[in-house]
Scaffold this motif. Structure first.
Motif, PDB file in Angstrom:
ATOM      1  N   ALA A 154       0.742  -1.189   0.090  1.00 18.70           N
ATOM      2  CA  ALA A 154      -0.066  -0.019  -0.088  1.00 18.70           C
ATOM      3  C   ALA A 154       0.795   1.221  -0.041  1.00 18.70           C
ATOM      4  CB  ALA A 154      -0.808  -0.044   1.150  1.00 18.70           C
ATOM      5  N   CYS A 155       1.998   1.372   0.800  1.00 16.85           N
ATOM      6  CA  CYS A 155       2.977   2.352   0.814  1.00 16.85           C
ATOM      7  C   CYS A 155       3.537   2.671  -0.484  1.00 16.85           C
ATOM      8  CB  CYS A 155       3.927   2.172   1.773  1.00 16.85           C
ATOM      9  SG  CYS A 155       3.126   2.212   3.550  1.00 16.85           S
ATOM     10  N   SER A 156       3.940   1.765  -1.206  1.00  9.82           N
ATOM     11  CA  SER A 156       4.629   1.508  -2.361  1.00  9.82           C
ATOM     12  C   SER A 156       3.642   2.014  -3.431  1.00  9.82           C
ATOM     13  CB  SER A 156       5.021   0.122  -2.883  1.00  9.82           C
ATOM     14  OG  SER A 156       5.718   0.123  -4.054  1.00  9.82           O
ATOM     15  N   MET A 157       2.423   1.574  -3.350  1.00  9.90           N
ATOM     16  CA  MET A 157       1.523   2.236  -4.432  1.00  9.90           C
ATOM     17  C   MET A 157       1.320   3.584  -4.401  1.00  9.90           C
ATOM     18  SD  MET A 157       0.334  -0.191  -6.699  1.00  9.90           S
ATOM     19  CE  MET A 157      -1.439   0.144  -7.126  1.00  9.90           C
ATOM     20  N   PRO A 208      -5.143  16.431 -12.477  1.00 13.74           N
ATOM     21  CA  PRO A 208      -5.255  15.283 -11.411  1.00 13.74           C
ATOM     22  C   PRO A 208      -4.602  15.849  -9.898  1.00 13.74           C
ATOM     23  CG  PRO A 208      -3.648  14.770 -12.932  1.00 13.74           C
ATOM     24  CD  PRO A 208      -4.294  15.998 -13.569  1.00 13.74           C
ATOM     25  N   ASN A 209      -5.097  15.350  -8.859  1.00 10.47           N
ATOM     26  CA  ASN A 209      -4.714  15.844  -7.748  1.00 10.47           C
ATOM     27  C   ASN A 209      -3.733  14.616  -7.339  1.00 10.47           C
ATOM     28  OD1 ASN A 209      -4.107  16.125  -4.883  1.00 10.47           O
ATOM     29  ND2 ASN A 209      -5.792  17.512  -4.734  1.00 10.47           N
ATOM     30  N   PRO A 210      -2.278  14.882  -6.927  1.00  9.93           N
ATOM     31  CA  PRO A 210      -1.290  13.852  -6.586  1.00  9.93           C
ATOM     32  C   PRO A 210      -1.744  13.196  -5.311  1.00  9.93           C
ATOM     33  CG  PRO A 210      -0.171  15.700  -7.478  1.00  9.93           C
ATOM     34  CD  PRO A 210      -1.558  16.112  -7.544  1.00  9.93           C
ATOM     35  N   VAL A 211      -2.224  14.005  -4.383  1.00 13.87           N
ATOM     36  CA  VAL A 211      -2.634  13.583  -2.893  1.00 13.87           C
ATOM     37  C   VAL A 211      -3.586  12.378  -3.063  1.00 13.87           C
ATOM     38  CG1 VAL A 211      -3.181  14.100  -0.510  1.00 13.87           C
ATOM     39  CG2 VAL A 211      -1.431  15.583  -1.710  1.00 13.87           C
ATOM     40  N   PHE A 237      -3.683   8.308  -2.401  1.00 15.29           N
ATOM     41  CA  PHE A 237      -4.746   7.933  -1.196  1.00 15.29           C
ATOM     42  C   PHE A 237      -5.356   6.958  -1.629  1.00 15.29           C
ATOM     43  CE2 PHE A 237      -8.719   7.960   1.012  1.00 15.29           C
ATOM     44  CZ  PHE A 237      -8.496   7.487   2.239  1.00 15.29           C
ATOM     45  N   ALA A 238      -6.058   7.182  -2.982  1.00 14.99           N
ATOM     46  CA  ALA A 238      -7.052   6.417  -3.547  1.00 14.99           C
ATOM     47  C   ALA A 238      -6.268   4.970  -3.916  1.00 14.99           C
ATOM     48  CB  ALA A 238      -7.564   6.840  -4.892  1.00 14.99           C
TER      49      ALA A 238
END
Length: 217
Positions: free
Chosen positions: A85-88, A125-128, A132-133
């Motif tokens: 999840a962190c890597s993604m 697009p919003n990077p944050v 998160f998604a």
């Protein structure tokens, strides 16, 4: 045969015309819907969830190939879930931010007016949000095989359940992606299912092979 009065003819046409117009309106709306735009977020969601599912399920199969310990298998699966999840999230953040920078640079090169530039920035697009998604989708997919294995203590039954749950969920992901993207359901499910089976089988087999060479864990 008696002729139909003129006022009845008018009423019939009035009933028929709105129905036809409504049908044409729905058809026109469906034809002009931008499925390419939908495919962008759909691809990210399906990819993230599928990646989490296949990664964690394959990790559980790999550990289960050489370790019968219940806790070791679940601990490895949980670690893989968090790390994945962190890597993604990081990968998606960097990728989308790079895309954002390229778009901004292109807008400056085209010498947009200030108002136009502000309006175009809102569409970027919003990077944050993307990070998160992506992490959320990976976590949802990865939790499926992890929870499936959490309640089975018998080793072989646990491995079979991981494969069964992962396979069923891959089919569900395939159906959802096909329905939302208006693509063939069978081919979408087949691609995900065969890919997931290959990943789990390769991980299981390679781990078995490494142990058979004499390397002990």
């Amino acid at each position: 045969m008696a002729a139909i009065p003129s006022h009845e003819q008018v009423s019939l046409s009035q009933v028929r015309i709105p129905v036809d117009m409504e049908a044409h309106a729905h058809e026109a709306e469906d034809n002009h819907f931008d499925y390419h735009q939908r495919a962008q977020w759909l691809r990210a969601a399906v990819l993230g969830a599928t990646d989490g599912l296949v990664s964690v399920a394959s990790l559980l199969m790999g550990v289960g190939a050489v370790k019968k310990d219940f806790k070791a298998m679940l601990l490895a699966g949980f670690a893989g879930l968090v790390a994945g999840a962190c890597s993604m999230a990081i990968g998606e953040f960097v990728s989308v931010y790079t895309q954002y920078d390229i778009a901004i640079a292109q807008m400056k090169r085209e010498e947009k007016t200030k108002n136009s530039e502000d309006m175009e920035k809102e569409k970027l697009p919003n990077p944050v949000q993307a990070a998160f998604a992506s992490a959320l989708a990976f976590s949802v997919g990865g939790l499926v095989p992890l929870l499936g294995a959490a309640f089975i203590k018998e080793h072989k039954m646990r491995l079979r359940l991981v494969v069964a749950v992962a396979s069923l969920t891959l089919v569900v992901f395939g159906v959802i992606g096909a329905k939302l993207g208006r693509t063939p359901v069978v081919s979408s499910c087949a691609r995900l299912l065969v890919g997931g089976w290959m990943a789990m089988a390769i991980t299981f087999g390679m781990t078995k092979f490494i142990v058979s060479t004499g390397l002990q864990f």
